[in-house]
Design a protein around this motif. Structure first.
Motif, PDB file in Angstrom:
ATOM      1  N   SER A   1      -6.343  13.553 -18.700  1.00 34.11           N
ATOM      2  CA  SER A   1      -5.960  14.317 -17.780  1.00 34.11           C
ATOM      3  C   SER A   1      -6.327  15.903 -18.050  1.00 34.11           C
ATOM      4  O   SER A   1      -6.626  15.979 -19.215  1.00 34.11           O
ATOM      5  CB  SER A   1      -4.283  14.235 -17.500  1.00 34.11           C
ATOM      6  OG  SER A   1      -3.745  14.678 -18.751  1.00 34.11           O
ATOM      7  N   VAL A   2      -6.129  16.516 -17.146  1.00 34.99           N
ATOM      8  CA  VAL A   2      -6.613  18.098 -17.193  1.00 34.99           C
ATOM      9  C   VAL A   2      -5.503  18.822 -16.692  1.00 34.99           C
ATOM     10  O   VAL A   2      -4.993  18.536 -15.486  1.00 34.99           O
ATOM     11  CB  VAL A   2      -7.884  18.270 -16.379  1.00 34.99           C
ATOM     12  CG1 VAL A   2      -8.253  20.007 -16.388  1.00 34.99           C
ATOM     13  CG2 VAL A   2      -9.057  17.483 -17.024  1.00 34.99           C
ATOM     14  N   GLN A   3      -5.007  19.856 -17.313  1.00 37.84           N
ATOM     15  CA  GLN A   3      -3.694  20.777 -17.119  1.00 37.84           C
ATOM     16  C   GLN A   3      -4.236  22.057 -17.099  1.00 37.84           C
ATOM     17  O   GLN A   3      -4.662  22.488 -18.171  1.00 37.84           O
ATOM     18  CB  GLN A   3      -2.627  20.202 -17.531  1.00 37.84           C
ATOM     19  CG  GLN A   3      -2.145  18.866 -17.342  1.00 37.84           C
ATOM     20  CD  GLN A   3      -1.040  18.474 -18.269  1.00 37.84           C
ATOM     21  OE1 GLN A   3      -0.431  19.131 -18.947  1.00 37.84           O
ATOM     22  NE2 GLN A   3      -0.235  17.557 -17.774  1.00 37.84           N
ATOM     23  N   GLN A   4      -4.025  23.145 -16.300  1.00 33.28           N
ATOM     24  CA  GLN A   4      -3.975  24.209 -16.256  1.00 33.28           C
ATOM     25  C   GLN A   4      -2.738  25.093 -16.623  1.00 33.28           C
ATOM     26  O   GLN A   4      -1.707  24.733 -16.395  1.00 33.28           O
ATOM     27  CB  GLN A   4      -4.497  25.159 -14.947  1.00 33.28           C
ATOM     28  CG  GLN A   4      -6.015  24.599 -14.409  1.00 33.28           C
ATOM     29  CD  GLN A   4      -6.866  25.286 -15.266  1.00 33.28           C
ATOM     30  OE1 GLN A   4      -7.797  24.748 -15.597  1.00 33.28           O
ATOM     31  NE2 GLN A   4      -7.052  26.721 -15.163  1.00 33.28           N
ATOM     32  N   LEU A  11      -7.275  19.296 -21.935  1.00 35.41           N
ATOM     33  CA  LEU A  11      -7.828  18.192 -21.633  1.00 35.41           C
ATOM     34  C   LEU A  11      -7.097  17.146 -22.602  1.00 35.41           C
ATOM     35  O   LEU A  11      -7.203  17.383 -23.770  1.00 35.41           O
ATOM     36  CB  LEU A  11      -9.215  18.172 -21.882  1.00 35.41           C
ATOM     37  CG  LEU A  11     -10.020  16.865 -21.772  1.00 35.41           C
ATOM     38  CD1 LEU A  11     -10.119  16.309 -20.336  1.00 35.41           C
ATOM     39  CD2 LEU A  11     -11.530  17.288 -22.186  1.00 35.41           C
ATOM     40  N   THR A  12      -6.645  16.000 -22.031  1.00 35.81           N
ATOM     41  CA  THR A  12      -5.950  15.057 -22.787  1.00 35.81           C
ATOM     42  C   THR A  12      -7.008  13.651 -22.504  1.00 35.81           C
ATOM     43  O   THR A  12      -6.995  13.148 -21.652  1.00 35.81           O
ATOM     44  CB  THR A  12      -4.654  14.811 -22.461  1.00 35.81           C
ATOM     45  OG1 THR A  12      -3.919  16.239 -22.422  1.00 35.81           O
ATOM     46  CG2 THR A  12      -3.822  13.724 -23.202  1.00 35.81           C
ATOM     47  N   LEU A  13      -7.172  13.153 -23.736  1.00 36.42           N
ATOM     48  CA  LEU A  13      -8.010  11.772 -23.861  1.00 36.42           C
ATOM     49  C   LEU A  13      -7.043  10.799 -24.700  1.00 36.42           C
ATOM     50  O   LEU A  13      -6.615  11.251 -25.391  1.00 36.42           O
ATOM     51  CB  LEU A  13      -9.215  12.163 -24.405  1.00 36.42           C
ATOM     52  CG  LEU A  13     -10.183  13.014 -23.850  1.00 36.42           C
ATOM     53  CD1 LEU A  13     -11.296  13.409 -24.761  1.00 36.42           C
ATOM     54  CD2 LEU A  13     -10.768  12.651 -22.553  1.00 36.42           C
ATOM     55  N   VAL A  32      -5.623  15.819 -27.628  1.00 36.29           N
ATOM     56  CA  VAL A  32      -5.485  17.110 -26.521  1.00 36.29           C
ATOM     57  C   VAL A  32      -6.314  18.193 -27.012  1.00 36.29           C
ATOM     58  O   VAL A  32      -6.476  18.707 -28.212  1.00 36.29           O
ATOM     59  CB  VAL A  32      -4.248  17.566 -26.579  1.00 36.29           C
ATOM     60  CG1 VAL A  32      -3.855  18.761 -25.840  1.00 36.29           C
ATOM     61  CG2 VAL A  32      -3.152  16.492 -26.456  1.00 36.29           C
ATOM     62  N   ILE A  33      -7.427  18.619 -26.341  1.00 31.94           N
ATOM     63  CA  ILE A  33      -8.078  19.689 -26.677  1.00 31.94           C
ATOM     64  C   ILE A  33      -7.902  20.962 -25.706  1.00 31.94           C
ATOM     65  O   ILE A  33      -7.512  20.693 -24.256  1.00 31.94           O
ATOM     66  CB  ILE A  33      -9.751  19.331 -26.476  1.00 31.94           C
ATOM     67  CG1 ILE A  33      -9.999  18.002 -27.281  1.00 31.94           C
ATOM     68  CG2 ILE A  33     -10.601  20.535 -26.605  1.00 31.94           C
ATOM     69  CD1 ILE A  33     -11.195  17.445 -27.018  1.00 31.94           C
TER      70      ILE A  33
END
Length: 36
Positions: A1-4, A11-13, A32-33
């Motif tokens: 997922s991508v969260q602002q 960015l969570t993988l 999480v990056i």
């Protein structure tokens, strides 16, 4: 997922590591990056 957020973009993988011969993964990890 991508969260602002205010700190940047997160960015969570999900990473799964499998061992040959096993049905289930040996390791399940959420990576999480944070991009600033």
């Amino acid at each position: 997922s991508v969260q602002q957020s205010r700190k940047g973009t997160a960015l969570t993988l999900e990473v799964n590591i499998h061992v040959v011969g096993n049905d289930r993964p040996s390791v399940i990890n959420d990576l999480v990056i944070l991009y600033r």
